[in-house]
Enzyme design. Structure first.
Site, PDB file in Angstrom:
ATOM      1  N   ASN A   9      -6.200 -30.179 -12.721  1.00  0.00           N
ATOM      2  CA  ASN A   9      -7.057 -30.396 -13.890  1.00  0.00           C
ATOM      3  C   ASN A   9      -6.154 -30.614 -15.098  1.00  0.00           C
ATOM      4  OD1 ASN A   9      -8.944 -30.344 -15.916  1.00  0.00           O
ATOM      5  ND2 ASN A   9      -9.407 -28.147 -15.733  1.00  0.00           N
ATOM      6  N   HIS A  93     -16.792 -25.750 -15.607  1.00  0.00           N
ATOM      7  CA  HIS A  93     -15.496 -25.117 -15.884  1.00  0.00           C
ATOM      8  C   HIS A  93     -15.692 -24.087 -17.004  1.00  0.00           C
ATOM      9  CE1 HIS A  93     -11.374 -24.571 -17.244  1.00  0.00           C
ATOM     10  NE2 HIS A  93     -10.988 -25.057 -16.079  1.00  0.00           N
ATOM     11  N   GLU A  95     -14.087 -23.386 -19.539  1.00  0.00           N
ATOM     12  CA  GLU A  95     -13.891 -23.914 -20.901  1.00  0.00           C
ATOM     13  C   GLU A  95     -15.136 -24.667 -21.360  1.00  0.00           C
ATOM     14  OE1 GLU A  95     -10.130 -25.859 -20.198  1.00  0.00           O
ATOM     15  OE2 GLU A  95      -9.183 -23.894 -20.009  1.00  0.00           O
ATOM     16  N   GLU A 165     -12.741 -19.039 -10.414  1.00  0.00           N
ATOM     17  CA  GLU A 165     -11.757 -19.021 -11.490  1.00  0.00           C
ATOM     18  C   GLU A 165     -12.074 -17.875 -12.444  1.00  0.00           C
ATOM     19  OE1 GLU A 165      -9.692 -22.964 -12.170  1.00  0.00           O
ATOM     20  OE2 GLU A 165     -11.558 -23.111 -13.255  1.00  0.00           O
ATOM     21  N   GLY A 171      -5.159 -20.099 -17.773  1.00  0.00           N
ATOM     22  CA  GLY A 171      -4.230 -20.407 -18.854  1.00  0.00           C
ATOM     23  C   GLY A 171      -3.572 -19.192 -19.470  1.00  0.00           C
ATOM     24  N   SER A 211      -4.084 -19.682 -13.406  1.00  0.00           N
ATOM     25  CA  SER A 211      -2.639 -19.438 -13.481  1.00  0.00           C
ATOM     26  C   SER A 211      -1.937 -19.547 -12.137  1.00  0.00           C
ATOM     27  CB  SER A 211      -2.369 -18.085 -14.151  1.00  0.00           C
ATOM     28  OG  SER A 211      -2.800 -18.111 -15.499  1.00  0.00           O
TER      29      SER A 211
END
Ligand code: PEP
Length: 251
Positions: A9, A93, A95, A165, A171, A211
């Site tokens: 991604n 996602h 985000e 996730e 991140g 990560s």
């Protein structure tokens, strides 16, 4: 045996020339036995599709609008993504959920659209740090699955992947341990194939994201429950992404 799925991604990174350069390196690596997919920004999708068109590399959109066309300035439709060669799409996602208010209902609309168009829906789910700390992880996962997949039957699903996730791992450099990931992957698998009765024939893959790096990928990917990885930061560099792809093939 399930073919591993490893998705890069690229988020809002890389100009078209850089995206093409990385895509060309991935085409040249010629690795068999793993489905490798890249999700460049919209502006690079067409150029990347031209580079990968005769290769095994797959192309994913990072997002799309749940309506099929119309007055939605700044948005793209799923048909537009398909038109430039996307066979996969990320949906929900964290985000998108956190920064752009995407709800489970939005996720559900998009999943239906993707599956109807024969595009692999990669549905992202995961709990926040606070939810984990207060023991809500499993109920959060169950709600996201229940509401995100409502109305789907085993038969209507051709291609589906679930990306677990944990939000606290994206991140941040803090990956889930293999034990933490396996626990949730088992729960997801049980939800799909036991509670919902989806046919195992649909081959839904459950992948981990958060990560993932060349250093931690081996211990995560050797777990039988983990069918691959959704990789952000480490997919922006050929060497680190290649190391993760290779690890997915190790027993
Ligand atoms: C992601 O973008 O889905 C992701 C997992 O990012 P990172 O690997 O950088 O944590």
């Amino acid at each position: 045996m399930t073919t591993p799925l490893v998705i890069g991604n690229w988020k809002m990174n890389m100009l078209a020339s850089e995206a093409c350069h990385l895509a060309q390196s991935l085409v040249d690596m010629s690795v068999d036995g793993v489905d490798v997919v890249v999700a460049p920004p919209f502006t690079s999708l067409y150029a990347v599709s031209q580079i990968i068109k005769n290769s095994r590399l797959g192309l994913a959109g990072q997002n799309f609008h749940s309506e099929t066309k119309g007055a939605y300035t700044g948005e793209v439709s799923l048909e537009m993504l398909k038109d430039v060669g996307c066979g996969y799409v990320l949906i929900g996602h964290s985000e998108r959920r956190q920064l752009f208010g995407e709800s489970d209902a939005d996720v559900n609309k998009k999943v239906h659209l993707a599956l109807h168009m024969g595009i692999t829906a990669v549905v992202c789910i995961g709990e926040t740090q606070e939810q984990r700390a207060s023991g809500e992880t499993l109920s959060v996962i169950e709600t996201q699955l229940q509401q995100g997949l409502v109305g789907l039957s085993g038969e209507s699903i051709t291609h589906l992947a679930i990306a677990y996730e944990p939000v606290w791992a994206i991140g941040t450099g803090l990956n889930a341990t293999p034990e933490q990931a396996v626990e949730i992957h088992k729960y997801i698998r049980n939800f799909l194939f036991e509670s919902q009765g989806f046919s195992k024939k649909i081959g839904a893959r459950i992948i981990y994201g958060g990560s993932v790096t060349p250093e931690n990928c081996k211990e995560l990917l050797r777990e039988e429950e983990i069918d691959g990885a959704l990789v952000g930061g480490a997919s922006l560099n050929f060497e680190s992404f290649y190391a993760i792809i290779k690890s997915s093939l190790e027993p």
